[in-house]
Scaffold this active site. Structure first.
Site, PDB file in Angstrom:
ATOM      1  CB  ILE A 189      22.753  44.951  -5.056  1.00  0.00           C
ATOM      2  CG1 ILE A 189      22.433  46.225  -4.292  1.00  0.00           C
ATOM      3  CG2 ILE A 189      21.791  44.761  -6.219  1.00  0.00           C
ATOM      4  CD1 ILE A 189      22.675  47.502  -5.072  1.00  0.00           C
ATOM      5  CG  ASP A 196      39.930  37.252  -8.757  1.00  0.00           C
ATOM      6  OD1 ASP A 196      39.350  38.189  -9.349  1.00  0.00           O
ATOM      7  OD2 ASP A 196      41.084  37.354  -8.295  1.00  0.00           O
ATOM      8  CE1 TYR A 224      30.228  53.254  -6.970  1.00  0.00           C
ATOM      9  CE2 TYR A 224      29.026  55.328  -7.110  1.00  0.00           C
ATOM     10  CZ  TYR A 224      29.036  53.966  -6.905  1.00  0.00           C
ATOM     11  OH  TYR A 224      27.869  53.299  -6.632  1.00  0.00           O
ATOM     12  CE  LYS A 238      28.872  51.410  -9.770  1.00  0.00           C
ATOM     13  NZ  LYS A 238      28.670  49.956  -9.842  1.00  0.00           N
TER      14      LYS A 238
END
Length: 167
Positions: free
Chosen positions: A12, A49, A151, A155
């Site tokens: 994305i 990084d 995860y 988020k």
């Protein structure tokens, strides 16, 4: 407009960087594995990084030198999809108590913290110019369990970061 898209090596982030360039923006695109030859001429690819604050600060200094301003920041940097298979076994869907602990840093340091640091540096510039937009890429896993606790936590943290930055 001058834009910075973090995590633009692929996925994305890469698509957003290309779309902003196609819309006429001067785009700086960062990522650990990013290369100049994978983008249009209007995109300046900078290896970075985002877990290294000094490296991130250097990206912003370069934008200051070359672009003179920053109008858009898109936080797409993410390290959570790496090493999903370990020892020949897919570990992503393991219960939280069996998740490898390094995955916490991959998702929350190379994701949420990286977005926070880039947003701080962008906001310093945007507040000074009384204009700017900061976008955080997220996922609906913030509100619905999708098989990986870390995860969802990352988020949800990204969504909260974005919500609280807007007040």
């Amino acid at each position: 407009r001058v834009a910075l898209v973090t995590g633009a090596s692929r996925g994305i982030g890469r698509g957003v960087a290309s779309a902003l360039a196609a819309a006429g923006a001067t785009v700086y695109a960062t990522g650990r594995t990013i290369r100049n030859d994978t983008f249009e001429d209007d995109v300046r690819a900078i290896p970075c990084d985002h877990t290294d604050d000094a490296a991130v600060e250097e990206v912003f200094r370069r934008i200051d030198r070359e672009g003179g301003r920053l109008d858009i920041l898109v936080n797409g940097v993410w390290g959570g999809y790496e090493r999903m298979v370990e020892g020949g076994r897919f570990t992503w869907a393991d219960p939280f108590w069996k998740q490898p602990r390094w995955r916490w840093d991959a998702m929350l340091v190379a994701g949420v913290r990286a977005g926070f640091v880039a947003s701080q540096l962008a906001a310093e510039r945007m507040v000074g110019q009384s204009a700017g937009l900061i976008v955080h890429l997220s996922h609906w896993a913030a509100v619905k369990h999708l098989g990986n606790v870390l995860y969802g936590v990352s988020k949800a943290a990204t969504d909260k970061l974005a919500a609280d930055m807007s007040v």
